[in-house]
Design an enzyme around this catalytic site. Sequence first.
Site, PDB file in Angstrom:
ATOM      1  N   VAL A  15       7.151  -7.924   4.462  1.00 58.54           N
ATOM      2  CA  VAL A  15       7.072  -6.446   4.673  1.00 58.54           C
ATOM      3  C   VAL A  15       8.285  -6.039   5.217  1.00 58.54           C
ATOM      4  O   VAL A  15       9.138  -5.017   4.883  1.00 58.54           O
ATOM      5  CB  VAL A  15       5.916  -6.114   5.522  1.00 58.54           C
ATOM      6  CG1 VAL A  15       6.166  -4.634   5.912  1.00 58.54           C
ATOM      7  CG2 VAL A  15       4.648  -6.064   4.567  1.00 58.54           C
ATOM      8  N   ASP A  36      13.259 -10.929  15.318  1.00 60.30           N
ATOM      9  CA  ASP A  36      12.004 -11.772  14.981  1.00 60.30           C
ATOM     10  C   ASP A  36      12.036 -12.889  15.777  1.00 60.30           C
ATOM     11  O   ASP A  36      12.817 -13.313  16.536  1.00 60.30           O
ATOM     12  CB  ASP A  36      12.401 -12.074  13.392  1.00 60.30           C
ATOM     13  CG  ASP A  36      11.115 -12.751  12.730  1.00 60.30           C
ATOM     14  OD1 ASP A  36      10.810 -12.104  11.774  1.00 60.30           O
ATOM     15  OD2 ASP A  36      10.635 -14.227  13.061  1.00 60.30           O
ATOM     16  N   ARG A  93      -8.666  -7.527   5.783  1.00 56.59           N
ATOM     17  CA  ARG A  93      -7.451  -7.793   7.018  1.00 56.59           C
ATOM     18  C   ARG A  93      -8.092  -7.930   8.044  1.00 56.59           C
ATOM     19  O   ARG A  93      -7.454  -8.511   9.014  1.00 56.59           O
ATOM     20  CB  ARG A  93      -6.958  -6.294   6.828  1.00 56.59           C
ATOM     21  CG  ARG A  93      -6.139  -6.159   5.559  1.00 56.59           C
ATOM     22  CD  ARG A  93      -5.722  -4.829   5.582  1.00 56.59           C
ATOM     23  NE  ARG A  93      -4.958  -4.071   4.215  1.00 56.59           N
ATOM     24  CZ  ARG A  93      -5.771  -3.576   3.399  1.00 56.59           C
ATOM     25  NH1 ARG A  93      -6.849  -3.439   3.306  1.00 56.59           N
ATOM     26  NH2 ARG A  93      -4.911  -3.421   2.246  1.00 56.59           N
ATOM     27  N   THR A 124       1.612  -3.877  11.234  1.00 60.73           N
ATOM     28  CA  THR A 124       0.724  -5.430  11.436  1.00 60.73           C
ATOM     29  C   THR A 124      -0.884  -5.295  11.254  1.00 60.73           C
ATOM     30  O   THR A 124      -1.298  -4.360  11.981  1.00 60.73           O
ATOM     31  CB  THR A 124       0.975  -5.960  13.026  1.00 60.73           C
ATOM     32  OG1 THR A 124       2.424  -6.205  13.169  1.00 60.73           O
ATOM     33  CG2 THR A 124       0.366  -7.500  12.956  1.00 60.73           C
ATOM     34  N   PRO A 126      -4.778  -6.545  11.418  1.00 57.00           N
ATOM     35  CA  PRO A 126      -5.431  -5.385  10.656  1.00 57.00           C
ATOM     36  C   PRO A 126      -5.121  -4.379  11.810  1.00 57.00           C
ATOM     37  O   PRO A 126      -5.250  -4.065  12.934  1.00 57.00           O
ATOM     38  CB  PRO A 126      -6.937  -5.805  11.232  1.00 57.00           C
ATOM     39  CG  PRO A 126      -6.835  -6.746  12.411  1.00 57.00           C
ATOM     40  CD  PRO A 126      -5.853  -7.502  12.304  1.00 57.00           C
ATOM     41  N   ASP A 128      -5.580  -1.019  12.269  1.00 54.01           N
ATOM     42  CA  ASP A 128      -6.169  -0.186  13.299  1.00 54.01           C
ATOM     43  C   ASP A 128      -6.599  -0.758  14.541  1.00 54.01           C
ATOM     44  O   ASP A 128      -6.555  -0.242  15.655  1.00 54.01           O
ATOM     45  CB  ASP A 128      -7.625   0.365  12.657  1.00 54.01           C
ATOM     46  CG  ASP A 128      -7.280   1.136  11.452  1.00 54.01           C
ATOM     47  OD1 ASP A 128      -6.848   2.143  11.310  1.00 54.01           O
ATOM     48  OD2 ASP A 128      -7.419   0.788  10.332  1.00 54.01           O
ATOM     49  N   THR A 148       0.631   2.762  10.558  1.00 51.90           N
ATOM     50  CA  THR A 148       0.991   3.415   9.230  1.00 51.90           C
ATOM     51  C   THR A 148      -0.322   3.887   8.368  1.00 51.90           C
ATOM     52  O   THR A 148      -0.574   4.762   7.700  1.00 51.90           O
ATOM     53  CB  THR A 148       1.389   2.525   8.146  1.00 51.90           C
ATOM     54  OG1 THR A 148       0.579   1.399   8.351  1.00 51.90           O
ATOM     55  CG2 THR A 148       3.071   2.377   8.477  1.00 51.90           C
ATOM     56  N   ARG A 156      -1.540   5.212  -2.894  1.00 51.61           N
ATOM     57  CA  ARG A 156      -2.375   4.588  -4.360  1.00 51.61           C
ATOM     58  C   ARG A 156      -3.281   5.605  -5.008  1.00 51.61           C
ATOM     59  O   ARG A 156      -3.403   5.696  -5.943  1.00 51.61           O
ATOM     60  CB  ARG A 156      -2.885   3.233  -3.945  1.00 51.61           C
ATOM     61  CG  ARG A 156      -2.001   2.094  -3.441  1.00 51.61           C
ATOM     62  CD  ARG A 156      -2.632   1.036  -2.700  1.00 51.61           C
ATOM     63  NE  ARG A 156      -1.625   0.029  -2.763  1.00 51.61           N
ATOM     64  CZ  ARG A 156      -1.796  -1.023  -1.702  1.00 51.61           C
ATOM     65  NH1 ARG A 156      -2.844  -1.044  -0.964  1.00 51.61           N
ATOM     66  NH2 ARG A 156      -0.991  -2.080  -1.839  1.00 51.61           N
ATOM     67  N   HIS A 180      -7.773   1.270   7.368  1.00 49.67           N
ATOM     68  CA  HIS A 180      -6.720   0.704   6.419  1.00 49.67           C
ATOM     69  C   HIS A 180      -7.258  -0.615   6.144  1.00 49.67           C
ATOM     70  O   HIS A 180      -7.130  -1.719   7.004  1.00 49.67           O
ATOM     71  CB  HIS A 180      -5.225   0.705   7.382  1.00 49.67           C
ATOM     72  CG  HIS A 180      -4.463  -0.336   6.292  1.00 49.67           C
ATOM     73  ND1 HIS A 180      -4.200   0.187   5.024  1.00 49.67           N
ATOM     74  CD2 HIS A 180      -3.781  -1.511   6.363  1.00 49.67           C
ATOM     75  CE1 HIS A 180      -3.221  -0.668   4.439  1.00 49.67           C
ATOM     76  NE2 HIS A 180      -3.088  -1.657   5.433  1.00 49.67           N
TER      77      HIS A 180
END
Length: 319
Positions: A15, A36, A93, A124, A126, A128, A148, A156, A180
């Site tokens: 991602v 990273d 997730r 990242t 899960p 929420d 997000t 979608r 999400h």
Amino acid sequence: MFKPHKLAIIGLGHVGSAVLARAIACQLAAEIVCIDIKPEVAHGEALDAVHSLSCSYVPGIHVYSGGFEECRDADVIICDAGPSIVPGQKMDRLLLAKENIAVIREVMKKVTAYTREAVFIMITNPLDITTYVAATEFDYPAGRLFGTGTILETMRFKSILGKHFHVDASDVQGYMLGEHGNSAFPAWSTVSIGGVTLSQLDEFFDHEEDLNREKIAQEVVNTAYDVVMSKGWTNTGIAMGACRLAKAVLFDERCVMPVSMPLNGEYGLHHVALSMPSIIGRHGVEKRIPLPLAKDEEELMQKSAESIQAVLRGNGVIA
């Protein structure tokens, strides 16, 4: 003195690397730093990106790798640190919670050592869960840190409805709300196309079959797992969504998109982060918009909250 926009990307996996590619293609920021836990990965992604910059389509962008100290003067931070679901795992997730709560706590310690001013966009999973932990445990200013959320589900949803009615998906208005993840739900009461409300869509737009709301709702949720099972991960859609949010911040657009933040009484909910439409501008989430929902949609929001809260409790985040 003029300061060019600076974007920091934390986590350069599938991602993060897609976010980097999309940010360059969109000329989102003049300066992009890759961070990273594996410095060689950040270095490799940055170096690969640098080799693309001699193309005249993307002039003047400075891409490089660095440590968390590079966050000190970032305008926007996009975080995708931590593992994701892979084929063979149960498609949920929330199963990533224990591992990625620890990852995000470590990331936030390092980020907040240098800044709480940058707008922080969480990817990242899960989503929420990590958003709630990051937003409530590290003194980050309200609104400057958000996830997000259901922006990808909403993209979608619009794509599926656009295909159904043979129109450009960008002309579809409507939101997926809540988690999400598996309990995300379409807010059908928000759907319209070109000013035509849901009840009249069949009258004005071409379609081969009747609109099956339950089928479409399930298709939106399942399509993520279809992508994972087909290619091993999802990255293109969420990278676009994250960059769209970053652009809204960097250009102070005050556009309305569904993002995840801790709720403070909206729909009677506390101690949970979920998605609802929000005005996104220079300071992050400028305002939340708790839309009046149909009764069944409010019930779905409650169920979504309960699903997230169960995981938060199970991991000792809330009592």
